[in-house]
Motif scaffolding. Structure first.
Motif, PDB file in Angstrom:
ATOM      1  N   PRO A 122       4.388   7.422 -10.425  1.00  0.00           N
ATOM      2  CA  PRO A 122       5.840   8.249 -10.027  1.00  0.00           C
ATOM      3  C   PRO A 122       4.947   9.761  -9.546  1.00  0.00           C
ATOM      4  O   PRO A 122       5.913  10.194  -8.652  1.00  0.00           O
ATOM      5  N   THR A 123       3.768  10.126  -9.683  1.00  0.00           N
ATOM      6  CA  THR A 123       3.109  11.019  -8.465  1.00  0.00           C
ATOM      7  C   THR A 123       3.755  10.559  -7.299  1.00  0.00           C
ATOM      8  O   THR A 123       4.213  11.573  -6.476  1.00  0.00           O
ATOM      9  N   CYS A 124       3.398   9.668  -6.961  1.00  0.00           N
ATOM     10  CA  CYS A 124       3.079   9.524  -5.185  1.00  0.00           C
ATOM     11  C   CYS A 124       4.650   9.395  -5.316  1.00  0.00           C
ATOM     12  O   CYS A 124       4.856   9.326  -3.798  1.00  0.00           O
ATOM     13  N   LEU A 125       5.238   8.676  -6.110  1.00  0.00           N
ATOM     14  CA  LEU A 125       6.587   8.306  -5.365  1.00  0.00           C
ATOM     15  C   LEU A 125       7.496   9.463  -5.195  1.00  0.00           C
ATOM     16  O   LEU A 125       7.533   9.807  -3.913  1.00  0.00           O
ATOM     17  N   LEU A 126       7.218  10.075  -6.116  1.00  0.00           N
ATOM     18  CA  LEU A 126       7.277  12.701  -5.975  1.00  0.00           C
ATOM     19  C   LEU A 126       6.992  13.360  -4.441  1.00  0.00           C
ATOM     20  O   LEU A 126       8.420  13.276  -3.899  1.00  0.00           O
ATOM     21  N   ARG A 127       6.162  12.798  -4.358  1.00  0.00           N
ATOM     22  CA  ARG A 127       5.245  13.145  -3.111  1.00  0.00           C
ATOM     23  C   ARG A 127       5.819  12.235  -1.937  1.00  0.00           C
ATOM     24  O   ARG A 127       6.097  13.169  -0.692  1.00  0.00           O
ATOM     25  N   ALA A 128       5.761  11.299  -1.696  1.00  0.00           N
ATOM     26  CA  ALA A 128       6.606  10.083  -1.116  1.00  0.00           C
ATOM     27  C   ALA A 128       8.389  10.796  -0.599  1.00  0.00           C
ATOM     28  O   ALA A 128       8.608  11.354   0.487  1.00  0.00           O
ATOM     29  N   VAL A 129       8.648  11.610  -1.504  1.00  0.00           N
ATOM     30  CA  VAL A 129       9.974  11.807  -1.126  1.00  0.00           C
ATOM     31  C   VAL A 129       9.954  12.912  -0.310  1.00  0.00           C
ATOM     32  O   VAL A 129      11.015  13.328   0.393  1.00  0.00           O
ATOM     33  N   LYS A 130       9.132  13.988  -1.267  1.00  0.00           N
ATOM     34  CA  LYS A 130       8.655  15.522  -0.252  1.00  0.00           C
ATOM     35  C   LYS A 130       8.508  15.067   1.162  1.00  0.00           C
ATOM     36  O   LYS A 130       9.160  15.499   2.090  1.00  0.00           O
TER      37      LYS A 130
ATOM     38  N   LEU B 262       9.564  17.440  -8.002  1.00  0.00           N
ATOM     39  CA  LEU B 262       9.242  16.943  -6.927  1.00  0.00           C
ATOM     40  C   LEU B 262       8.413  18.661  -6.550  1.00  0.00           C
ATOM     41  O   LEU B 262       7.107  18.286  -5.949  1.00  0.00           O
ATOM     42  N   ALA B 263       8.761  19.666  -6.604  1.00  0.00           N
ATOM     43  CA  ALA B 263       8.103  20.976  -6.062  1.00  0.00           C
ATOM     44  C   ALA B 263       6.159  20.822  -7.124  1.00  0.00           C
ATOM     45  O   ALA B 263       5.647  20.940  -5.981  1.00  0.00           O
ATOM     46  N   ALA B 264       6.369  20.019  -7.991  1.00  0.00           N
ATOM     47  CA  ALA B 264       5.161  20.213  -8.441  1.00  0.00           C
ATOM     48  C   ALA B 264       4.808  19.045  -8.085  1.00  0.00           C
ATOM     49  O   ALA B 264       3.143  19.154  -8.727  1.00  0.00           O
ATOM     50  N   SER B 265       4.887  18.175  -7.168  1.00  0.00           N
ATOM     51  CA  SER B 265       4.180  17.036  -6.881  1.00  0.00           C
ATOM     52  C   SER B 265       3.543  17.433  -5.512  1.00  0.00           C
ATOM     53  O   SER B 265       2.239  16.192  -5.301  1.00  0.00           O
TER      54      SER B 265
ATOM     55  N   ALA C 121      14.579   7.553 -10.354  1.00  0.00           N
ATOM     56  CA  ALA C 121      13.755   9.533 -10.537  1.00  0.00           C
ATOM     57  C   ALA C 121      15.022  10.367 -10.522  1.00  0.00           C
ATOM     58  O   ALA C 121      14.300  10.873 -11.539  1.00  0.00           O
ATOM     59  N   ASP C 122      15.745  10.491  -9.715  1.00  0.00           N
ATOM     60  CA  ASP C 122      16.637  11.936  -9.816  1.00  0.00           C
ATOM     61  C   ASP C 122      17.396  11.740 -11.509  1.00  0.00           C
ATOM     62  O   ASP C 122      18.355  13.398 -11.125  1.00  0.00           O
ATOM     63  N   ARG C 123      17.745  10.612 -11.800  1.00  0.00           N
ATOM     64  CA  ARG C 123      18.113  11.301 -13.202  1.00  0.00           C
ATOM     65  C   ARG C 123      17.077  10.891 -14.281  1.00  0.00           C
ATOM     66  O   ARG C 123      17.964  11.161 -15.875  1.00  0.00           O
ATOM     67  N   ASP C 124      15.944  10.556 -14.505  1.00  0.00           N
ATOM     68  CA  ASP C 124      15.144  11.162 -15.222  1.00  0.00           C
ATOM     69  C   ASP C 124      14.589  11.891 -15.418  1.00  0.00           C
ATOM     70  O   ASP C 124      15.119  13.482 -15.296  1.00  0.00           O
ATOM     71  N   ARG C 125      14.031  12.629 -17.232  1.00  0.00           N
ATOM     72  CA  ARG C 125      13.696  13.448 -17.232  1.00  0.00           C
ATOM     73  C   ARG C 125      12.828  13.661 -16.893  1.00  0.00           C
ATOM     74  O   ARG C 125      12.086  12.503 -17.492  1.00  0.00           O
ATOM     75  N   TRP C 126      11.887  14.679 -16.615  1.00  0.00           N
ATOM     76  CA  TRP C 126      10.125  14.811 -15.737  1.00  0.00           C
ATOM     77  C   TRP C 126       9.535  15.482 -17.257  1.00  0.00           C
ATOM     78  O   TRP C 126       9.686  16.758 -17.741  1.00  0.00           O
TER      79      TRP C 126
ATOM     80  N   THR D 207       0.936  -0.623  -0.390  1.00  0.00           N
ATOM     81  CA  THR D 207      -0.053  -0.096   0.526  1.00  0.00           C
ATOM     82  C   THR D 207       0.922   1.132  -0.287  1.00  0.00           C
ATOM     83  O   THR D 207       1.696   0.966   1.017  1.00  0.00           O
ATOM     84  N   ASP D 208       0.617   2.224  -0.774  1.00  0.00           N
ATOM     85  CA  ASP D 208       1.299   3.348  -0.562  1.00  0.00           C
ATOM     86  C   ASP D 208       0.806   3.658   0.400  1.00  0.00           C
ATOM     87  O   ASP D 208      -0.478   4.814   0.376  1.00  0.00           O
ATOM     88  N   ALA D 209       1.707   4.399   0.975  1.00  0.00           N
ATOM     89  CA  ALA D 209       1.166   5.292   2.779  1.00  0.00           C
ATOM     90  C   ALA D 209       1.074   6.007   2.544  1.00  0.00           C
ATOM     91  O   ALA D 209      -0.033   6.905   3.037  1.00  0.00           O
ATOM     92  N   VAL D 210       1.380   7.690   1.156  1.00  0.00           N
ATOM     93  CA  VAL D 210       1.556   8.400   0.848  1.00  0.00           C
ATOM     94  C   VAL D 210      -0.287   8.836   0.335  1.00  0.00           C
ATOM     95  O   VAL D 210      -1.126   9.936   0.646  1.00  0.00           O
TER      96      VAL D 210
END
Length: 460
Positions: free
Chosen positions: A386-394, A457-460, A417-422, A355-358
């Motif tokens: 991917p959006t949920c992953l960015l939110r979890a990092v934040k 990250l900021a946009a998530s 994720a930090d080496r990807d183009r978004w 389960t995605d906790a965020v």
């Protein structure tokens, strides 16, 4: 029913290896049967028939059980190589009995063995594969002016000639109108090429698993070309000398059963398996998990999948056209009888679940699911998309991320994720492994905008 015993420790393993000799089975005498296994420790798509198999001691355990049944003693010698070509040379010299290697090298293995006459060699199982070819890639320095593969025309490119990565490079260049002769190809072993890229003596590195990921994770380059864009399956497999298989079919069956043990361990304990492979190879565990983890770039299985065999059949005329293979009777080379005799259970590939906790939703779509490995944690956290992953990092409040993995929005290739183009398209945040991939999406979706990782990250 046999269950793998507790993995042998490093001291026990060292004692076993010290007792082993480099002799082939041809020198076996009395009730001692030798088996020499050639593998590529850092080609982590073969770990279930090499690095992890060796570390866990499954083959020795299976052979010990066999010895208790028939009264024989089995002695294993492991020989580590950087690529498949020297394994083939040693097999033809009857100094290696069982070897693992990539698709192009194993086809060359079968061809040269048939050309030499005699029983030849046989492909008996698969180790890891990717149906789109993402196990191969082309990396360039971070400061490189190259934006697409076509920009490598006239440039120095390091690769291992005759490898699967070389084949991907040749075919991918052809698709963008660049001939193999239009680049200054440097025939180098993977580690040499990676060092050359870092030193600036080559303009690009075209290699197989795990070198593209290792170079990018180390910060020494960026992915210019994702092999998945080619859309052709790439795989690694296990090849045996047929003479040895005829003389000792029980050893081949034991090897395949032990490979199945290692596959199950990798799929059920991906993080622990990645750590063990990292310890044995010197690769970063984050890189190993990128390829070998759940929803990883590599899928591990032993069956001779029809889709993979079809890809091999299509590869033969290509290898002939580039002059590295004369002829190959593929039907003779592929031998499913050993797997059939071993009667192995199905081992389902590892998947990201939970389960995605965020975002508060189940993680059940492998096309979108990602995972995060935070510093100081012994498990990874699943992310539904991917959006949920960015939110979890934040939401982690600055907690250090060892690695965050997301699938490419177009190819599904798992990447950092930090080496990807978004790209932001409406409310969706989409990751791409390469600039080329992101550019193609933006061209097809005029309303979308490109973002850096920090902007995503900021946009998530």
């Amino acid at each position: 029913m046999f269950r793998p015993a507790r993995p042998i420790g490093p001291l026990v393993a060292a004692a076993v290896l010290a007792a082993a000799t480099a002799c082939s089975s041809a020198n076996a005498s009395g009730d001692t049967v030798e088996v020499v296994v050639g593998y590529q420790s850092k080609t982590i798509n073969t770990v279930t028939a090499g690095t992890l198999l060796r570390a866990q001691g499954y083959l020795e355990q299976r052979l010990a059980e066999l010895g208790r049944q028939n009264g024989r003693h089995y002695r294993v010698t492991w020989q580590d190589y950087d690529s498949g070509a020297p394994i083939t040379a040693q097999m033809l010299a009857e100094k290696i009995d069982i070897g693992s290697m990539g698709d192009y090298p194993l086809l060359i293995n079968g061809s040269r063995a048939q050309e030499a006459g005699g029983p030849g060699t046989r492909l008996v199982s698969i180790t890891g594969y990717n149906l789109l070819g993402a196990l191969n890639g082309v990396v360039v320095p971070n400061s490189s002016p190259a934006h697409t593969l076509a920009d490598l025309k006239g440039r120095k490119v390091s690769t291992s000639v005759g490898s699967a990565a070389d084949g991907t490079l040749i075919q991918a260049l052809a698709r963008v109108g660049v001939k193999d002769g239009d680049i200054d190809k440097q025939n180098q072993q993977p580690a040499v090429g990676a060092s050359a890229l870092k030193a600036g003596s080559v303009d690009a590195l075209a290699q197989f698993v795990a070198w593209p990921g290792a170079v990018v994770f180390a910060g020494d380059g960026r992915l210019l070309y994702d092999g998945a864009a080619l859309g052709r399956p790439t795989l690694h497999g296990v090849v045996i000398r047929q003479k040895y298989g005829t003389e000792h079919p029980e050893v081949v069956r034991a090897f395949l059963t032990a490979q199945s043990d290692a596959t199950r361990y990798l799929d059920e304990h991906p993080l622990d398996a990645s750590r063990k492979v990292a310890e044995a190879t010197g690769l970063a565990p984050e890189v190993v998990l990128l390829y070998n983890g759940p929803n990883g770039i590599a899928t591990f299985a032993t069956p001779l999948d029809a889709r993979l065999l079809a890809a091999l059949r299509e590869d033969v005329p290509f290898l002939k056209s580039v002059g590295v293979l004369k002829a190959l009777d593929l039907d003779r080379f592929v031998d499913p009888s050993y797997l059939a005799a071993a009667a192995l259970p199905d081992v389902p590939p590892a998947r990201i679940t939970g389960t995605d906790a965020v975002c508060g939703r189940p993680v059940d779509d492998p096309r979108l699911a990602g995972e995060i490995w935070f510093e100081g944690e012994d498990t990874t956290r699943p992310a539904a998309d991917p959006t949920c992953l960015l939110r979890a990092v934040k939401a982690a409040g600055g907690k250090k991320v060892r690695a965050a993995y997301v699938p490419d929005a177009a190819t599904g290739t798992r990447w950092f994720a930090d080496r990807d183009r978004w790209v932001k398209d409406g409310t969706a945040l989409l990751p791409f492994t390469t600039e080329d991939g992101a550019t193609a999406y933006l061209a097809a979706h005029p309303g979308a905008v490109g973002l850096s990782y920090q902007e995503a990250l900021a946009a998530s």
